[in-house]
Enzyme design. Structure first.
Site, PDB file in Angstrom:
ATOM      1  N   TYR A  26       3.246   3.691   6.486  1.00 46.19           N
ATOM      2  CA  TYR A  26       4.476   2.949   6.214  1.00 46.19           C
ATOM      3  C   TYR A  26       5.632   3.919   5.954  1.00 46.19           C
ATOM      4  O   TYR A  26       6.739   3.743   6.459  1.00 46.19           O
ATOM      5  CB  TYR A  26       4.308   2.047   4.992  1.00 46.19           C
ATOM      6  CG  TYR A  26       3.389   0.869   5.174  1.00 46.19           C
ATOM      7  CD1 TYR A  26       3.398   0.107   6.339  1.00 46.19           C
ATOM      8  CD2 TYR A  26       2.518   0.488   4.153  1.00 46.19           C
ATOM      9  CE1 TYR A  26       2.562  -0.987   6.483  1.00 46.19           C
ATOM     10  CE2 TYR A  26       1.680  -0.599   4.286  1.00 46.19           C
ATOM     11  CZ  TYR A  26       1.701  -1.340   5.452  1.00 46.19           C
ATOM     12  OH  TYR A  26       0.866  -2.414   5.583  1.00 46.19           O
TER      13      TYR A  26
ATOM     14  N   LYS B 114       0.822  -1.214   0.000  1.00 44.92           N
ATOM     15  CA  LYS B 114       0.000   0.000   0.000  1.00 44.92           C
ATOM     16  C   LYS B 114       0.852   1.258   0.000  1.00 44.92           C
ATOM     17  O   LYS B 114       0.340   2.350  -0.247  1.00 44.92           O
ATOM     18  CB  LYS B 114      -0.961  -0.012   1.192  1.00 44.92           C
ATOM     19  CG  LYS B 114      -2.084  -1.032   1.026  1.00 44.92           C
ATOM     20  CD  LYS B 114      -3.048  -1.006   2.204  1.00 44.92           C
ATOM     21  CE  LYS B 114      -4.164  -2.029   2.006  1.00 44.92           C
ATOM     22  NZ  LYS B 114      -5.100  -2.059   3.166  1.00 44.92           N
TER      23      LYS B 114
END
Length: 350
Positions: free
Chosen positions: A143, A117
């Site tokens: 992230y 993602k």
């Protein structure tokens, strides 16, 4: 080489659970798992319940971990919006690494678990096959936030870091519903109970699109490799089974496994249509003597809707990790069937 000590954060998820099993099988590791509940499987690891969003609790619970050599960070807390993911997930990482690094002078490595993602695979078509040097999608992306913090925190330290980016991790984990293999198995079981063929419930384009998954056992091996190999230090790696497939080519094999007729694609929102199936599932559990896992904890239907609604190609380039020295692979169709067999053997499905 002396014994190493692993701190596995998110120890009972589909990733952390399999990592602990792999470390125990490998030998040479002492293991501490951080989780919010007790393990449901035999384990030699020590487990600590801690609220990683509470810095004081984290410091108190982790203060005795003076001999941790490796941190494997696999935890995640969901929030209603993508932007809201950032703060809590960064806080949990910081509240793990800083307290442990402060008390453990033998810390060698911190590993961060990321995912595809970061490239925007959840938003729509993206550049494929995605490579590690590709920029992230329009921020925020937790992230990216976590990795940026870890890079900065490591500067000047004796320990190193790595980050792995798997996609759609598949494995056996009780009470961890965000697992597409479990969703398929439960969906097939309920469809069969209702006398229905095994229809693909997603979008027609998703049935035809290229997709990829990551076996949790393969991922565990890659995690230990990346945490200990000199060629992996301070690097980011994509990791998948190494192959690609289309659901239309594996779905007939699933129907064969569950001894069902193969149906056509019929797009339905599983979140809605599976919401009333708890009583039916409980009857199946009682009749067939299956393990008692609450229906709400056995399959995440919104996650299944997301996977089966991805009507664009999902592909990442895994050459970097292979060139660095990790060359394991798994055939995805065979992985699914082996996991379905394991679900049956463990009485998770009939």
């Amino acid at each position: 080489m002396g014994r190493k000590k692993a701190l596995v954060v998110g120890a009972l998820g589909v990733i952390g659970r399999r990592l602990i099993q792999h470390l125990e099988e490998t030998g040479g590791w002492d293991i501490v798992g951080l989780s919010r509940r007790a393990p449901d499987f035999p384990s030699k690891a020590t487990y600590i319940s801690v609220d990683l969003l509470d810095r004081a609790d984290a410091e108190a619970k982790l203060a005795h971990l003076t001999d941790v050599t490796h941190i494997f960070y696999t935890a995640f807390q969901a929030r209603p919006t993508w932007a809201a993911h950032d703060a809590p997930n960064l806080a949990m990482l910081v509240n793990t690494v800083e307290p442990v690094a402060a008390v453990s002078p033998v810390l060698e490595h911190v590993q961060l678990m990321e995912g595809n993602k970061i490239y925007g695979s959840h938003l729509g078509p993206f550049r494929t096959p995605a490579r590690e040097e590709d920029p992230p999608h329009m921020l925020p992306n937790f992230y990216h936030t976590q990795e940026s913090w870890l890079r900065a925190a490591q500067e000047g330290q004796r320990w190193t870091w790595s980050a792995l980016r798997p996609h759609t991790v598949c494995g056996f984990a009780v009470g961890n519903p965000m697992n597409i293999t479990t969703c398929i198995a439960v969906y097939a079981t309920i469809s069969k109970e209702l006398g229905l063929p095994l229809r693909f419930p997603g979008k027609p384009g998703a049935y035809d699109a290229v997709y990829q998954v990551t076996d949790s056992a393969l991922l565990a091996r890659s995690m230990v490799w990346a945490a200990t190999a000199g060629s992996a230090q301070n690097e980011v790696f994509n990791i998948t089974n190494g192959d690609f497939f289309r659901w239309k080519n594996v779905w007939p094999r699933f129907a064969e496994f569950f001894e069902m007729d193969l149906g056509d694609v019929q797009t339905i929102p599983l979140t809605e249509f599976m919401a009333d199936k708890a009583p039916l599932w409980e009857r199946i559990v009682e009749r067939d003597g299956l393990m008692h896992t609450p229906y709400a904890d056995i399959a995440a239907w919104p996650f299944a809707d997301y996977v089966f609604g991805t009507d664009w190609d999902v592909m990442t380039d895994t050459l970097k990790i292979r060139m660095a020295g990790f060359n394991d692979y798994v055939r995805s169709q065979e992985m699914f069937i082996e996991l379905f067999d394991e679900f049956r053997a463990r009485k998770a499905i009939p």
